[in-house]
Design a protein around this motif. Structure first.
Motif, PDB file in Angstrom:
ATOM      1  N   GLN A 188      56.731  79.292  17.505  1.00  0.00           N
ATOM      2  CA  GLN A 188      57.569  80.564  17.373  1.00  0.00           C
ATOM      3  C   GLN A 188      56.266  81.857  17.127  1.00  0.00           C
ATOM      4  OE1 GLN A 188      60.508  80.447  14.295  1.00  0.00           O
ATOM      5  NE2 GLN A 188      61.826  80.876  15.750  1.00  0.00           N
ATOM      6  N   LYS A 189      54.990  81.302  16.440  1.00  0.00           N
ATOM      7  CA  LYS A 189      53.947  82.325  16.400  1.00  0.00           C
ATOM      8  C   LYS A 189      53.161  82.309  17.784  1.00  0.00           C
ATOM      9  CE  LYS A 189      52.412  80.152  12.729  1.00  0.00           C
ATOM     10  NZ  LYS A 189      51.440  79.935  11.310  1.00  0.00           N
ATOM     11  N   GLY A 190      53.521  81.452  18.417  1.00  0.00           N
ATOM     12  CA  GLY A 190      52.740  81.223  19.819  1.00  0.00           C
ATOM     13  C   GLY A 190      51.574  80.245  19.961  1.00  0.00           C
ATOM     14  N   GLU A 191      51.708  79.220  19.067  1.00  0.00           N
ATOM     15  CA  GLU A 191      50.986  78.091  19.244  1.00  0.00           C
ATOM     16  C   GLU A 191      51.836  76.980  20.085  1.00  0.00           C
ATOM     17  OE1 GLU A 191      48.140  77.406  17.693  1.00  0.00           O
ATOM     18  OE2 GLU A 191      48.153  78.739  16.119  1.00  0.00           O
ATOM     19  N   THR A 192      50.644  76.199  20.813  1.00  0.00           N
ATOM     20  CA  THR A 192      51.348  74.957  21.529  1.00  0.00           C
ATOM     21  C   THR A 192      52.034  73.923  20.765  1.00  0.00           C
ATOM     22  OG1 THR A 192      49.366  73.957  21.787  1.00  0.00           O
ATOM     23  CG2 THR A 192      49.554  75.639  23.261  1.00  0.00           C
ATOM     24  N   LEU A 193      52.708  73.253  21.560  1.00  0.00           N
ATOM     25  CA  LEU A 193      53.442  72.248  20.701  1.00  0.00           C
ATOM     26  C   LEU A 193      52.308  71.226  20.019  1.00  0.00           C
ATOM     27  CD1 LEU A 193      55.963  70.350  19.810  1.00  0.00           C
ATOM     28  CD2 LEU A 193      55.993  69.826  22.404  1.00  0.00           C
ATOM     29  N   SER A 194      51.249  70.730  20.872  1.00  0.00           N
ATOM     30  CA  SER A 194      50.170  69.947  20.354  1.00  0.00           C
ATOM     31  C   SER A 194      49.578  70.530  19.293  1.00  0.00           C
ATOM     32  CB  SER A 194      49.588  69.530  21.612  1.00  0.00           C
ATOM     33  OG  SER A 194      48.541  70.852  22.035  1.00  0.00           O
ATOM     34  N   ASP A 195      49.299  71.766  19.373  1.00  0.00           N
ATOM     35  CA  ASP A 195      48.732  72.509  18.038  1.00  0.00           C
ATOM     36  C   ASP A 195      49.672  72.286  16.674  1.00  0.00           C
ATOM     37  OD1 ASP A 195      46.357  73.074  19.351  1.00  0.00           O
ATOM     38  OD2 ASP A 195      46.899  74.861  20.099  1.00  0.00           O
ATOM     39  N   GLY A 196      50.950  72.498  17.145  1.00  0.00           N
ATOM     40  CA  GLY A 196      51.718  72.457  16.084  1.00  0.00           C
ATOM     41  C   GLY A 196      51.957  71.030  15.425  1.00  0.00           C
ATOM     42  N   LEU A 197      51.944  69.962  16.199  1.00  0.00           N
ATOM     43  CA  LEU A 197      52.004  68.616  15.725  1.00  0.00           C
ATOM     44  C   LEU A 197      50.787  68.517  14.962  1.00  0.00           C
ATOM     45  CD1 LEU A 197      53.364  66.893  18.745  1.00  0.00           C
ATOM     46  CD2 LEU A 197      54.585  67.485  16.946  1.00  0.00           C
ATOM     47  N   LYS A 198      49.554  69.015  15.261  1.00  0.00           N
ATOM     48  CA  LYS A 198      48.127  68.605  14.849  1.00  0.00           C
ATOM     49  C   LYS A 198      48.286  69.085  13.621  1.00  0.00           C
ATOM     50  CE  LYS A 198      44.829  69.405  17.307  1.00  0.00           C
ATOM     51  NZ  LYS A 198      43.796  69.958  18.115  1.00  0.00           N
ATOM     52  N   LYS A 199      48.943  70.176  13.034  1.00  0.00           N
ATOM     53  CA  LYS A 199      48.986  70.555  11.549  1.00  0.00           C
ATOM     54  C   LYS A 199      49.583  69.671  10.653  1.00  0.00           C
ATOM     55  CE  LYS A 199      48.812  75.431  12.850  1.00  0.00           C
ATOM     56  NZ  LYS A 199      47.427  75.637  12.410  1.00  0.00           N
ATOM     57  N   TYR A 200      50.100  68.556  11.089  1.00  0.00           N
ATOM     58  CA  TYR A 200      51.198  67.621  10.244  1.00  0.00           C
ATOM     59  C   TYR A 200      50.745  66.050  10.514  1.00  0.00           C
ATOM     60  CZ  TYR A 200      54.167  71.591   9.559  1.00  0.00           C
ATOM     61  OH  TYR A 200      54.681  72.869   9.033  1.00  0.00           O
ATOM     62  N   PRO A 201      49.308  66.000  10.280  1.00  0.00           N
ATOM     63  CA  PRO A 201      48.452  64.771  10.459  1.00  0.00           C
ATOM     64  C   PRO A 201      49.481  63.467   9.883  1.00  0.00           C
ATOM     65  CG  PRO A 201      47.289  65.866   9.180  1.00  0.00           C
ATOM     66  CD  PRO A 201      48.370  66.882   9.552  1.00  0.00           C
ATOM     67  N   ASN A 202      49.992  63.738   8.627  1.00  0.00           N
ATOM     68  CA  ASN A 202      50.880  62.709   8.037  1.00  0.00           C
ATOM     69  C   ASN A 202      52.133  62.276   8.625  1.00  0.00           C
ATOM     70  OD1 ASN A 202      48.565  62.702   5.840  1.00  0.00           O
ATOM     71  ND2 ASN A 202      49.655  64.070   4.735  1.00  0.00           N
ATOM     72  N   VAL A 203      52.452  62.972   9.615  1.00  0.00           N
ATOM     73  CA  VAL A 203      53.705  62.577  10.217  1.00  0.00           C
ATOM     74  C   VAL A 203      53.487  62.417  11.564  1.00  0.00           C
ATOM     75  CG1 VAL A 203      55.865  63.544  10.969  1.00  0.00           C
ATOM     76  CG2 VAL A 203      54.974  64.120   8.702  1.00  0.00           C
ATOM     77  N   PHE A 204      52.723  62.999  12.373  1.00  0.00           N
ATOM     78  CA  PHE A 204      52.329  62.925  13.818  1.00  0.00           C
ATOM     79  C   PHE A 204      51.001  62.348  14.085  1.00  0.00           C
ATOM     80  CE2 PHE A 204      55.305  66.502  13.265  1.00  0.00           C
ATOM     81  CZ  PHE A 204      56.494  65.874  13.816  1.00  0.00           C
ATOM     82  N   PRO A 205      50.713  61.302  14.254  1.00  0.00           N
ATOM     83  CA  PRO A 205      49.519  60.469  14.500  1.00  0.00           C
ATOM     84  C   PRO A 205      48.478  61.081  15.760  1.00  0.00           C
ATOM     85  CG  PRO A 205      51.084  59.037  15.393  1.00  0.00           C
ATOM     86  CD  PRO A 205      51.815  60.134  14.725  1.00  0.00           C
ATOM     87  N   ASP A 206      47.281  61.072  15.448  1.00  0.00           N
ATOM     88  CA  ASP A 206      46.636  61.632  16.468  1.00  0.00           C
ATOM     89  C   ASP A 206      46.794  61.193  18.106  1.00  0.00           C
ATOM     90  OD1 ASP A 206      44.794  62.774  14.789  1.00  0.00           O
ATOM     91  OD2 ASP A 206      43.536  61.304  14.489  1.00  0.00           O
ATOM     92  N   ILE A 207      47.164  59.995  18.192  1.00  0.00           N
ATOM     93  CA  ILE A 207      47.499  59.373  19.761  1.00  0.00           C
ATOM     94  C   ILE A 207      48.802  60.198  20.088  1.00  0.00           C
ATOM     95  CG2 ILE A 207      49.076  57.839  18.810  1.00  0.00           C
ATOM     96  CD1 ILE A 207      48.441  56.141  21.115  1.00  0.00           C
ATOM     97  N   MET A 208      49.718  60.534  19.294  1.00  0.00           N
ATOM     98  CA  MET A 208      50.700  61.477  19.814  1.00  0.00           C
ATOM     99  C   MET A 208      50.148  62.966  20.129  1.00  0.00           C
ATOM    100  SD  MET A 208      54.244  61.841  17.759  1.00  0.00           S
ATOM    101  CE  MET A 208      55.750  63.009  18.511  1.00  0.00           C
ATOM    102  N   VAL A 209      49.336  63.472  19.304  1.00  0.00           N
ATOM    103  CA  VAL A 209      48.780  64.893  19.536  1.00  0.00           C
ATOM    104  C   VAL A 209      48.279  64.792  20.908  1.00  0.00           C
ATOM    105  CG1 VAL A 209      47.297  66.700  18.824  1.00  0.00           C
ATOM    106  CG2 VAL A 209      48.728  65.478  17.078  1.00  0.00           C
ATOM    107  N   SER A 210      47.267  63.741  20.946  1.00  0.00           N
ATOM    108  CA  SER A 210      46.456  63.760  22.236  1.00  0.00           C
ATOM    109  C   SER A 210      47.363  63.609  23.423  1.00  0.00           C
ATOM    110  CB  SER A 210      45.523  62.592  22.375  1.00  0.00           C
ATOM    111  OG  SER A 210      44.637  62.601  20.978  1.00  0.00           O
ATOM    112  N   MET A 211      48.449  62.890  23.462  1.00  0.00           N
ATOM    113  CA  MET A 211      49.356  62.628  24.651  1.00  0.00           C
ATOM    114  C   MET A 211      49.948  63.722  24.882  1.00  0.00           C
ATOM    115  SD  MET A 211      49.326  59.447  25.899  1.00  0.00           S
ATOM    116  CE  MET A 211      50.960  59.148  26.488  1.00  0.00           C
ATOM    117  N   VAL A 212      50.499  64.601  23.802  1.00  0.00           N
ATOM    118  CA  VAL A 212      51.104  65.666  24.045  1.00  0.00           C
ATOM    119  C   VAL A 212      50.438  66.843  24.662  1.00  0.00           C
ATOM    120  CG1 VAL A 212      52.591  67.600  22.753  1.00  0.00           C
ATOM    121  CG2 VAL A 212      53.031  65.367  22.199  1.00  0.00           C
ATOM    122  N   ALA A 213      49.264  66.970  24.075  1.00  0.00           N
ATOM    123  CA  ALA A 213      48.287  67.749  24.617  1.00  0.00           C
ATOM    124  C   ALA A 213      47.997  67.717  26.273  1.00  0.00           C
ATOM    125  CB  ALA A 213      47.133  67.885  24.024  1.00  0.00           C
ATOM    126  N   ALA A 214      47.699  66.455  26.577  1.00  0.00           N
ATOM    127  CA  ALA A 214      47.430  66.006  27.890  1.00  0.00           C
ATOM    128  C   ALA A 214      49.032  66.358  29.040  1.00  0.00           C
ATOM    129  CB  ALA A 214      47.378  64.467  28.259  1.00  0.00           C
TER     130      ALA A 214
END
Length: 433
Positions: free
Chosen positions: A139-165
């Motif tokens: 809602q603030k204008g961030e991308t979905l991958s950036d939003g996931l990246k702010k919760y590393p204890n929930v969403f692992p790096d592999i998921m963030v990278s895949m979503v960014a791609a």
């Protein structure tokens, strides 16, 4: 009603300097306010917000088009509790999240509405709170991958990278579909390993309980009778009685020693040498060693194939894959492989040189590099070792069950022999008279 925390301004475009200044400012805020609002969709929401004053808290809430019903300073009873009851987020939770996300997006539901619905129906409280946080970031204008990246204890790096791609290629649904399969297979793999470990753990606990009951209750009740026999007790009985006397008389020393050993092992495991020692031990265990090696091979192939499929550079993909490895030896080997690949060395060479993976892993990796289909080869390799892990788990279960029964029978047999030996000696002495 559901809860949420708003800690930054919404809907504003800021320069990096302003963002940094705003972050510093937010860190200094200590006042919490409990709010009750009606959002744009007409839903009633409750939660907490951090602000320096009541006016600032109201402004923050109104920025999203919310209607403020009540706003009071948070107390110890009304302040949002920082821990959650939902527990740790597991691969199965992530798999369900990715599958549902894919279904909703393919049905034409917007990402914001998808996250809104998923946060309501997700049973895991930790994950639901993270999804709401991601929703707020978008809602603030961030991308979905950036939003996931702010919760590393929930969403692992592999998921963030895949979503960014997926965002870069415009195929975010494909990325989530791939991640759903990845987490599903990870959950299945973890489940098989836990299944192999649960039975021996339960039997060991039962064995320890039996020994404690025998030493604390049964043996002491026979000690007086042994003393009244007036005959020389067998060696096994003397040893068991001495052990029983020590446990009942100095139980606090036994507990202290056990606690000290457990703490020492945990502290040692946190050191580099400790991680290497236990990592090497896991590979050489008589029954579980092969299972651990095949599990590591499956994890390597599955994770790397998923990241390569997403178009991630090999160096970055190896770094993320290394971080997913639980065994420190494999983690170090893959980080070394990343350094070698960055120098232009083919991946198959450091994989072969480390000597940790089965030969098939290095061979299939080399074939994938030569044919230009590394992702396909790694996927087939992962499927093969998934089956191998399942077979190894069944083999471990078949081998360990009789072993544990024999050990348990031996322990109980020694204790029973210690009790019965003096009686047999007494009966033999009476028969000789």
């Amino acid at each position: 009603a559901r809860t949420g925390i708003i800690t930054t301004d919404h809907g504003q475009i800021k320069t990096p300097l302003e963002v940094a200044q705003n972050r510093d400012k937010e860190e200094k805020k200590v006042a919490d306010w409990t709010y009750q609002i009606i959002d744009q969709s007409g839903k009633e929401r409750k939660g907490n917000i951090v602000a320096e004053s009541e006016a600032e808290a109201k402004n923050k809430l109104k920025m999203d088009g919310n209607m403020v019903i009540s706003l009071t300073k948070a107390t110890a009873l009304t302040k949002e509790i920082s821990f959650s009851v939902g527990g740790k987020v597991k691969p199965r939770d992530l798999s369900v999240f990715c599958r549902q996300f894919t279904s909703m997006v393919n049905a034409g539901v917007t990402i914001l509405d998808t996250l809104d619905m998923l946060s309501d129906q997700t049973e895991n409280k930790v994950m639901a709170k993270a999804i709401r946080g991601v929703h707020a970031e978008i809602q603030k204008g961030e991308t979905l991958s950036d939003g996931l990246k702010k919760y590393p204890n929930v969403f692992p790096d592999i998921m963030v990278s895949m979503v960014a791609a997926g965002e870069a290629s415009g195929k975010i649904d494909v990325a989530f579909d791939r991640m759903s399969a990845h987490f599903e297979k990870s959950a299945k793999l973890n489940g098989m390993i836990k299944k192999a470990a649960v039975y021996p753990i339960i039997v060991v606990i039962v064995a320890i309980a039996v020994v404690i009951v025998m030493l604390v209750k049964v043996i002491p009740s026979y000690s007086e009778m042994f003393n009244d026999l007036g005959t020389e007790l067998p060696g096994i009985t003397k040893a068991v009685v001495a052990m029983s006397d020590f446990v009942t008389g100095y139980w606090y020393i036994v507990i202290a020693v056990i606690v000290a050993i457990v703490i020492a092992i945990k502290l040692y495991k946190q050191t580099d040498s400790g991680q290497m020692f236990f990592g090497n031990l896991a590979r050489k265990l008589p029954v579980f060693g092969k299972l651990n090696i095949k599990t590591a091979a499956s994890n390597y192939a599955r994770t790397l194939s998923t990241l390569v499929y997403s178009g991630l550079p090999m160096i970055e993909a190896l770094g993320i894959t290394a971080d997913t490895m639980k065994n420190a030896l494999y983690k170090k080997a893959l980080k070394n492989a990343r350094e070698e690949v960055s120098k232009g060395v083919p991946l198959s060479e450091p994989i072969t040189a480390c000597g940790l993976f089965p030969p098939m892993v290095s061979h299939m990796t080399k074939i994938g590099e030569e044919t230009g289909d590394l992702e396909g080869m790694l996927t087939r390799l992962a499927d093969y070792y998934d089956e191998e892990v399942e077979l190894a788990t069944q083999t471990v279960m078949a081998a360990i069950e009789p072993m544990i029964i024999l050990v348990l029978a031996l322990i109980v047999g020694v204790l029973v022999a210690a009790v019965m030996a003096p009686m047999l000696s007494m009966y033999q002495a009476m028969d000789s008279l």
